[in-house]
Every structure is written in C-alpha cells, then in structure tokens.
Design an enzyme around this catalytic site. Structure first.
Site, short mmCIF file in Angstrom:
data_model
loop_
_atom_site.label_atom_id
_atom_site.label_comp_id
_atom_site.label_asym_id
_atom_site.label_seq_id
_atom_site.Cartn_x
_atom_site.Cartn_y
_atom_site.Cartn_z
N MET A 167 39.73 39.75 53.65
CA MET A 167 40.34 38.65 54.40
C MET A 167 40.98 39.26 55.64
O MET A 167 42.21 39.36 55.76
CB MET A 167 41.36 37.92 53.51
CG MET A 167 40.67 37.01 52.50
SD MET A 167 41.75 36.55 51.13
CE MET A 167 41.48 37.96 50.07
N ASP A 223 36.77 31.26 44.13
CA ASP A 223 37.99 32.07 44.14
C ASP A 223 39.18 31.21 44.53
O ASP A 223 39.20 30.64 45.63
CB ASP A 223 37.80 33.21 45.16
CG ASP A 223 39.02 34.12 45.26
OD1 ASP A 223 39.95 33.97 44.46
OD2 ASP A 223 39.02 34.98 46.16
N GLY A 224 40.14 31.13 43.62
CA GLY A 224 41.38 30.41 43.91
C GLY A 224 41.64 29.29 42.92
O GLY A 224 40.83 28.38 42.79
N ASP A 229 41.49 42.12 46.80
CA ASP A 229 41.79 41.32 47.99
C ASP A 229 42.41 42.19 49.07
O ASP A 229 43.53 42.69 48.92
CB ASP A 229 42.75 40.19 47.63
CG ASP A 229 42.07 39.10 46.81
OD1 ASP A 229 40.94 38.72 47.15
OD2 ASP A 229 42.69 38.62 45.83
N MET A 249 43.87 42.12 52.76
CA MET A 249 44.40 41.15 53.73
C MET A 249 45.12 41.90 54.85
O MET A 249 45.82 42.89 54.59
CB MET A 249 45.39 40.21 53.05
CG MET A 249 44.83 39.48 51.84
SD MET A 249 46.02 38.28 51.20
CE MET A 249 45.19 37.75 49.71
N HIS A 263 38.11 42.24 41.28
CA HIS A 263 38.14 41.61 42.60
C HIS A 263 39.35 42.16 43.36
O HIS A 263 40.49 42.06 42.91
CB HIS A 263 38.28 40.09 42.42
CG HIS A 263 38.20 39.31 43.69
ND1 HIS A 263 37.01 38.92 44.27
CD2 HIS A 263 39.18 38.83 44.49
CE1 HIS A 263 37.25 38.24 45.36
NE2 HIS A 263 38.56 38.17 45.54
N HIS A 303 36.94 41.78 48.58
CA HIS A 303 37.04 40.54 49.37
C HIS A 303 37.90 40.82 50.59
O HIS A 303 39.12 40.98 50.49
CB HIS A 303 37.67 39.45 48.49
CG HIS A 303 37.84 38.14 49.18
ND1 HIS A 303 38.57 37.10 48.63
CD2 HIS A 303 37.37 37.66 50.37
CE1 HIS A 303 38.54 36.06 49.45
NE2 HIS A 303 37.84 36.38 50.52
N GLY A 329 44.79 33.79 51.13
CA GLY A 329 46.05 34.40 51.54
C GLY A 329 47.00 34.70 50.39
O GLY A 329 47.73 35.68 50.45
N PHE A 330 46.96 33.87 49.36
CA PHE A 330 47.94 34.03 48.28
C PHE A 330 47.34 33.66 46.93
O PHE A 330 46.50 32.75 46.86
CB PHE A 330 49.17 33.15 48.53
CG PHE A 330 49.86 33.47 49.83
CD1 PHE A 330 50.79 34.50 49.90
CD2 PHE A 330 49.54 32.77 50.98
CE1 PHE A 330 51.39 34.82 51.11
CE2 PHE A 330 50.14 33.08 52.19
CZ PHE A 330 51.07 34.12 52.26
N GLY A 331 47.81 34.34 45.90
CA GLY A 331 47.46 33.94 44.54
C GLY A 331 48.35 32.79 44.09
O GLY A 331 49.31 32.43 44.76
N GLY A 332 48.00 32.20 42.97
CA GLY A 332 48.84 31.18 42.35
C GLY A 332 48.80 29.81 42.99
O GLY A 332 49.67 28.98 42.74
N GLY A 372 43.13 35.27 39.20
CA GLY A 372 44.23 36.21 39.35
C GLY A 372 45.38 35.88 38.42
O GLY A 372 45.56 36.52 37.38
N SER A 373 46.15 34.86 38.78
CA SER A 373 47.35 34.55 38.00
C SER A 373 47.01 34.14 36.57
O SER A 373 47.73 34.48 35.64
CB SER A 373 48.18 33.47 38.70
OG SER A 373 47.37 32.40 39.10
N MET A 380 35.62 29.61 48.83
CA MET A 380 37.04 29.64 48.49
C MET A 380 37.48 28.27 47.99
O MET A 380 37.19 27.24 48.61
CB MET A 380 37.88 30.01 49.72
CG MET A 380 37.72 31.43 50.22
SD MET A 380 38.17 32.68 49.00
CE MET A 380 39.90 32.31 48.68
N SER A 390 41.39 39.10 39.85
CA SER A 390 41.93 39.56 41.13
C SER A 390 43.17 40.40 40.88
O SER A 390 44.13 39.93 40.27
CB SER A 390 42.30 38.36 42.00
OG SER A 390 43.12 38.78 43.07
O1 LIG Z 1 41.68 35.64 47.56
C1 LIG Z 1 42.52 35.12 46.90
C2 LIG Z 1 43.67 34.44 47.55
O2 LIG Z 1 43.46 34.50 48.91
C3 LIG Z 1 42.39 35.12 45.44
O3 LIG Z 1 41.59 36.17 44.98
C4 LIG Z 1 43.62 35.00 44.61
O4 LIG Z 1 44.17 36.26 44.39
C5 LIG Z 1 43.29 34.35 43.32
O5 LIG Z 1 44.45 34.15 42.61
P1 LIG Z 1 44.67 32.88 41.69
O6 LIG Z 1 44.48 31.67 42.56
O7 LIG Z 1 43.61 32.95 40.62
O8 LIG Z 1 46.04 33.04 41.17
#
Ligand SMILES: O=C(CO)[C@@H](O)[C@H](O)COP(=O)(O)O
Length: 217
Positions: free
Chosen positions: A64, A171-172, A31, A33, A29, A62, A138-141, A193-194, A133, A6
């Site tokens: 959102m 995802d997540g 995102d 939003m 990927h 994706h 909404g957020f990574g990490g 992502g992270s 999901m 991501s």
């Molecule tokens: O769609 C989302 C968050 O809403 C994801 O795509 C995050 O961006 C994934 O990030 P990590 O959880 O892997 O850090």
C-alpha cells in the site's frame, strides 16, 4: 480456500512467535504502508526480509505504497511468493506485472473498494492474483464493506471466463460473520487480521475460517 492472516494485527515486538501462532495458514499476508498511499506507516524491506527468514510459510506481500512501479520489483527480489501492488499507485500495471513475474514472484494487483474492475479485465492474464479490498486500505479492524460483493461476483465470472488459474483475494473485515458472503460471491483467498490474532488460538481460528469459506463452494 486459502486463509492468509495479516500480521498487521500481530504483536510487532514478537514477530517470530506471532508467526508460529499462525502455522496452519496458507501464507502470511504482510501489509507494507508508506503514509502516502494510505494514512499509516508500517514496515519496509528489511523487516519483510526478517519475516521471510523467520517462517517457512509463503509470504503474500501487499504494497500500500505510492510509486508502485519503482518499488514493487524490489520486493520481488526478496524471494517472496507474491507481490501485490495497487493499480491506483501504478502508471504501467501491465509492465509492472510482467516485471514481477520475470523476477520470479507471482504478480498480483489490488483495487480499492471504489475502483471498478471492468477497465482491468483485459489484463487478467497478466496476473496470478486479483485482490479486491473489502475495506478502505490503511488499518486493520474495520467493518467489511458489503458494497464490494457485486464486484467480487463480476471478477469471479471474468476469471472463470478467462480459463486461467487466477486467485481472487479479499482483504478487510473478514471474520466468522463475513467470510461466507465473500466466498459465495467467488473469493478463494481470504486475508484476516483481527479475527485471527484476537482469537485465543489463532491456528484453530484459521481452520474455522477455512471451513466456513468451504461452505460457500
Ligand atoms: O490491508 C489491510 C488493511 O489495509 C488488511 O490486511 C488488514 O490488516 C486486515 O485486517 P482486518 O480487517 O482483518 O482486521
């Protein structure tokens, strides 16, 4: 076993070089939003187009965003590999999935962690991918939600029973610590992502994650 990093966790001021750092990925990927469907605002069509122009990797979009019926077909026009809309943001998901396929992109539908999959099993044949999901979008990490694992298992059983080649994406919170659990439950496409972008060498981390996921199959 596909790993789609991501770019939400990438350096947005240097997207072209951030895309090169994930050259071992299966897709990027992206995102999108809108600060309505989720409490965060990222990018829209012009930046998605710029990303498409900057990489040879397929784009896994994706969305959102609210009013998916209105906006998702416009993203399909950008020549991306797949467009994922949230079922919670669509009033006519079957029609929308058909519109996406008609526009030449793969049709994918996402469910928030608390949205049950059972009401949508009859429409699996309309989809190329189902995204479950594993965090609130909404957020990574964020931390991986183990409570989604039984839903992944039920979705896997339904996909296998359908006999159709439908990908099952999670995802997540996907990392070295969680990817095997998701793979064992039946996921075969992993968004990270992270975990990828915080690694010293993201391209190597992608290979590590893919190998760990293969251990679940
Ligand atoms: O769609 C989302 C968050 O809403 C994801 O795509 C995050 O961006 C994934 O990030 P990590 O959880 O892997 O850090």
């Amino acid at each position: 076993m596909r790993i789609n990093p991501s770019i939400l966790s990438a350096d947005f001021a240097n997207l072209a070089s951030e895309l090169e750092r994930i050259h071992t990925a299966d897709a990027v990927h992206v995102d999108v939003m809108d600060n309505h469907f989720v409490p965060n605002l990222t990018i829209g069509k012009p930046v998605v187009q710029a990303i498409a122009n900057s990489t040879t990797l397929p784009l896994d979009i994706h969305l959102m965003i609210a009013d998916a019926d209105r906006w998702a077909p416009e993203y399909a026009q950008l020549g991306v590999d797949s467009v994922t809309f949230h079922v919670e943001a669509s009033t006519a998901p079957v029609r929308l999935a058909r519109e996406l396929r008609a526009a030449g992109t793969k049709a994918s539908m996402a469910l928030r962690p608390a949205t049950p999959v059972e009401p949508y099993l009859d429409m699996l044949g309309e989809l190329d991918m189902l995204l479950l999901m594993t965090v609130e979008p909404g957020f990574g990490g964020q931390k991986f939600l183990d409570l989604v694992l039984p839903k992944i298992r039920r979705a896997r059983a339904a996909i296998d029973g359908s006999g159709k080649p439908i990908a099952l994406q999670v995802d997540g919170g996907i990392s070295r610590d969680t990817i095997l659990r998701a793979a064992e439950a039946g996921a075969d496409v992993f968004v990270a992502g992270s975990a990828v972008y915080s690694a010293p060498e993201p391209a190597v981390e992608i290979d590590v994650l893919r190998n760990l996921a293969l251990g679940g199959h």
